[in-house]
Design a protein around this motif. Structure first.
Motif, PDB file in Angstrom:
ATOM      1  N   ILE A  61       0.837  -1.100   0.008  1.00  0.00           N
ATOM      2  CA  ILE A  61      -0.052  -0.067  -0.031  1.00  0.00           C
ATOM      3  C   ILE A  61       0.666   1.130  -0.001  1.00  0.00           C
ATOM      4  O   ILE A  61       1.692   1.566   0.849  1.00  0.00           O
ATOM      5  N   LEU A  62       0.751   2.153  -1.116  1.00  0.00           N
ATOM      6  CA  LEU A  62       1.376   3.321  -1.173  1.00  0.00           C
ATOM      7  C   LEU A  62       0.627   4.574  -0.592  1.00  0.00           C
ATOM      8  O   LEU A  62       1.053   5.403   0.122  1.00  0.00           O
ATOM      9  N   GLU A  63      -0.763   4.368  -0.996  1.00  0.00           N
ATOM     10  CA  GLU A  63      -1.464   5.583  -0.607  1.00  0.00           C
ATOM     11  C   GLU A  63      -2.874   5.078  -0.391  1.00  0.00           C
ATOM     12  O   GLU A  63      -3.379   4.104  -0.824  1.00  0.00           O
ATOM     13  N   GLY A  64      -3.694   6.042   0.599  1.00  0.00           N
ATOM     14  CA  GLY A  64      -5.004   5.603   0.745  1.00  0.00           C
ATOM     15  C   GLY A  64      -4.950   4.607   2.096  1.00  0.00           C
ATOM     16  O   GLY A  64      -4.194   4.444   2.722  1.00  0.00           O
ATOM     17  N   ALA A  65      -6.479   4.075   2.053  1.00  0.00           N
ATOM     18  CA  ALA A  65      -6.464   3.253   3.295  1.00  0.00           C
ATOM     19  C   ALA A  65      -7.779   2.181   2.719  1.00  0.00           C
ATOM     20  O   ALA A  65      -8.602   2.512   1.786  1.00  0.00           O
ATOM     21  N   GLY A  66      -7.744   1.170   3.407  1.00  0.00           N
ATOM     22  CA  GLY A  66      -8.860   0.166   2.790  1.00  0.00           C
ATOM     23  C   GLY A  66      -8.958  -1.238   3.973  1.00  0.00           C
ATOM     24  O   GLY A  66      -8.417  -1.061   4.775  1.00  0.00           O
ATOM     25  N   ARG A  67      -9.979  -2.025   3.450  1.00  0.00           N
ATOM     26  CA  ARG A  67     -10.125  -3.326   4.334  1.00  0.00           C
ATOM     27  C   ARG A  67      -9.728  -4.467   3.132  1.00  0.00           C
ATOM     28  O   ARG A  67     -10.028  -4.294   2.170  1.00  0.00           O
ATOM     29  N   MET A  68      -8.784  -5.169   3.562  1.00  0.00           N
ATOM     30  CA  MET A  68      -8.242  -6.412   2.967  1.00  0.00           C
ATOM     31  C   MET A  68      -8.807  -7.664   3.623  1.00  0.00           C
ATOM     32  O   MET A  68      -8.968  -8.001   4.498  1.00  0.00           O
ATOM     33  N   GLU A  69      -9.434  -8.315   2.786  1.00  0.00           N
ATOM     34  CA  GLU A  69     -10.219  -9.700   2.908  1.00  0.00           C
ATOM     35  C   GLU A  69      -9.475 -10.836   2.296  1.00  0.00           C
ATOM     36  O   GLU A  69      -9.406 -10.767   1.042  1.00  0.00           O
ATOM     37  N   ILE A  70      -9.046 -11.819   3.083  1.00  0.00           N
ATOM     38  CA  ILE A  70      -8.232 -13.029   2.379  1.00  0.00           C
ATOM     39  C   ILE A  70      -9.027 -14.205   2.992  1.00  0.00           C
ATOM     40  O   ILE A  70      -9.004 -14.231   4.323  1.00  0.00           O
ATOM     41  N   ASN A  71      -9.533 -15.226   2.171  1.00  0.00           N
ATOM     42  CA  ASN A  71     -10.173 -16.290   2.745  1.00  0.00           C
ATOM     43  C   ASN A  71     -11.141 -15.882   4.113  1.00  0.00           C
ATOM     44  O   ASN A  71     -10.998 -16.763   5.054  1.00  0.00           O
ATOM     45  N   GLY A  72     -11.953 -15.153   3.960  1.00  0.00           N
ATOM     46  CA  GLY A  72     -12.825 -14.763   5.066  1.00  0.00           C
ATOM     47  C   GLY A  72     -12.257 -13.743   6.204  1.00  0.00           C
ATOM     48  O   GLY A  72     -12.973 -13.199   7.172  1.00  0.00           O
ATOM     49  N   GLU A  73     -10.973 -13.632   6.292  1.00  0.00           N
ATOM     50  CA  GLU A  73     -10.305 -12.785   7.377  1.00  0.00           C
ATOM     51  C   GLU A  73     -10.121 -11.450   6.795  1.00  0.00           C
ATOM     52  O   GLU A  73      -9.633 -11.057   5.834  1.00  0.00           O
ATOM     53  N   GLU A  74     -10.447 -10.411   7.530  1.00  0.00           N
ATOM     54  CA  GLU A  74     -10.555  -8.900   7.323  1.00  0.00           C
ATOM     55  C   GLU A  74      -9.544  -8.196   8.100  1.00  0.00           C
ATOM     56  O   GLU A  74      -9.469  -8.380   9.350  1.00  0.00           O
ATOM     57  N   GLU A  76      -7.761  -4.067   8.311  1.00  0.00           N
ATOM     58  CA  GLU A  76      -7.553  -2.897   7.792  1.00  0.00           C
ATOM     59  C   GLU A  76      -6.091  -2.580   7.132  1.00  0.00           C
ATOM     60  O   GLU A  76      -5.176  -3.110   7.744  1.00  0.00           O
ATOM     61  N   VAL A  77      -5.944  -1.858   6.261  1.00  0.00           N
ATOM     62  CA  VAL A  77      -4.706  -1.777   5.473  1.00  0.00           C
ATOM     63  C   VAL A  77      -4.425  -0.197   5.140  1.00  0.00           C
ATOM     64  O   VAL A  77      -5.336   0.667   4.962  1.00  0.00           O
ATOM     65  N   LYS A  78      -3.039   0.301   5.259  1.00  0.00           N
ATOM     66  CA  LYS A  78      -2.782   1.378   5.266  1.00  0.00           C
ATOM     67  C   LYS A  78      -1.329   1.844   4.701  1.00  0.00           C
ATOM     68  O   LYS A  78      -0.512   0.498   4.280  1.00  0.00           O
ATOM     69  N   PRO A  79      -0.891   3.023   4.046  1.00  0.00           N
ATOM     70  CA  PRO A  79       0.454   2.982   3.593  1.00  0.00           C
ATOM     71  C   PRO A  79       1.686   2.417   4.282  1.00  0.00           C
ATOM     72  O   PRO A  79       1.720   2.429   5.668  1.00  0.00           O
ATOM     73  N   GLY A  80       2.441   1.657   3.746  1.00  0.00           N
ATOM     74  CA  GLY A  80       3.507   0.782   4.403  1.00  0.00           C
ATOM     75  C   GLY A  80       3.433  -0.433   4.541  1.00  0.00           C
ATOM     76  O   GLY A  80       4.108  -1.006   5.036  1.00  0.00           O
ATOM     77  N   THR A  96     -11.385   2.476   1.467  1.00  0.00           N
ATOM     78  CA  THR A  96     -11.996   3.453   2.232  1.00  0.00           C
ATOM     79  C   THR A  96     -11.775   4.751   2.177  1.00  0.00           C
ATOM     80  O   THR A  96     -12.265   5.867   2.446  1.00  0.00           O
ATOM     81  N   GLU A  97     -10.602   5.007   1.700  1.00  0.00           N
ATOM     82  CA  GLU A  97      -9.894   6.093   0.840  1.00  0.00           C
ATOM     83  C   GLU A  97      -9.379   5.619  -0.323  1.00  0.00           C
ATOM     84  O   GLU A  97      -8.815   4.594  -0.257  1.00  0.00           O
ATOM     85  N   THR A  98      -9.240   6.445  -1.732  1.00  0.00           N
ATOM     86  CA  THR A  98      -8.573   5.877  -2.649  1.00  0.00           C
ATOM     87  C   THR A  98      -7.405   5.195  -2.526  1.00  0.00           C
ATOM     88  O   THR A  98      -6.582   5.857  -1.774  1.00  0.00           O
ATOM     89  N   LEU A  99      -7.177   4.104  -3.044  1.00  0.00           N
ATOM     90  CA  LEU A  99      -6.199   3.283  -2.731  1.00  0.00           C
ATOM     91  C   LEU A  99      -5.037   3.493  -4.002  1.00  0.00           C
ATOM     92  O   LEU A  99      -5.695   3.147  -5.043  1.00  0.00           O
ATOM     93  N   ARG A 100      -3.820   3.479  -3.728  1.00  0.00           N
ATOM     94  CA  ARG A 100      -2.628   3.354  -4.882  1.00  0.00           C
ATOM     95  C   ARG A 100      -1.831   2.228  -4.169  1.00  0.00           C
ATOM     96  O   ARG A 100      -1.340   2.431  -2.972  1.00  0.00           O
ATOM     97  N   LEU A 101      -1.502   1.177  -4.823  1.00  0.00           N
ATOM     98  CA  LEU A 101      -0.626   0.239  -4.012  1.00  0.00           C
ATOM     99  C   LEU A 101       0.300  -0.656  -5.452  1.00  0.00           C
ATOM    100  O   LEU A 101      -0.259  -0.397  -6.731  1.00  0.00           O
TER     101      LEU A 101
END
Length: 117
Positions: A61-74, A76-80, A96-101
């Motif tokens: 993750i370079l910019e923004g924020a979001g929720r990552m789901e892998i095989n049902g586990e969620e 929060e993700v952020k830059p870095g 949840t914010e525009t993501l750039r990754l």
């Protein structure tokens, strides 16, 4: 020597709905075993939940924020944050914010290796 500039790469939409620019892959370099792309996910828009049978993926993750789901586990993700997506793992990212990754795939990303329900 191969050096590709991100600004020279034309964006396209992948099967999961994200917009990517291939930085290094089979279409623009003599790549054999991996690919590197920049992906953009607009705020409020998830990628379509999917898996890759062959490719192991890393998201960075370079910019923004979001929720990552892998095989049902969620989570929060952020830059870095660096995310491992194993082959065969169902996954989806929601901005949840525009993501750039950055997305690295090994073997290289292929539409044919993207599966949905």
């Amino acid at each position: 020597m191969t050096i590709n500039s991100l600004s020279d790469q034309v964006p396209f939409t992948t099967k999961d709905g994200s917009t990517i620019r291939s930085i290094l892959d089979r279409t623009n370099a003599p790549v054999q075993n991996q690919s590197l792309a920049e992906a953009m996910v607009p705020v409020g828009r998830p990628t379509e939940r999917h898996y890759h049978q062959l490719s192991e993926e890393f998201y960075f993750i370079l910019e923004g924020a979001g929720r990552m789901e892998i095989n049902g586990e969620e989570r929060e993700v952020k830059p870095g944050d660096a995310i491992l997506i194993p082959p065969g793992a169902w996954h989806q990212i929601t901005a949840t914010e525009t993501l750039r990754l950055l997305c690295c795939c090994a073997p290289p990303y292929a539409h044919e290796d993207t599966y949905f329900k």
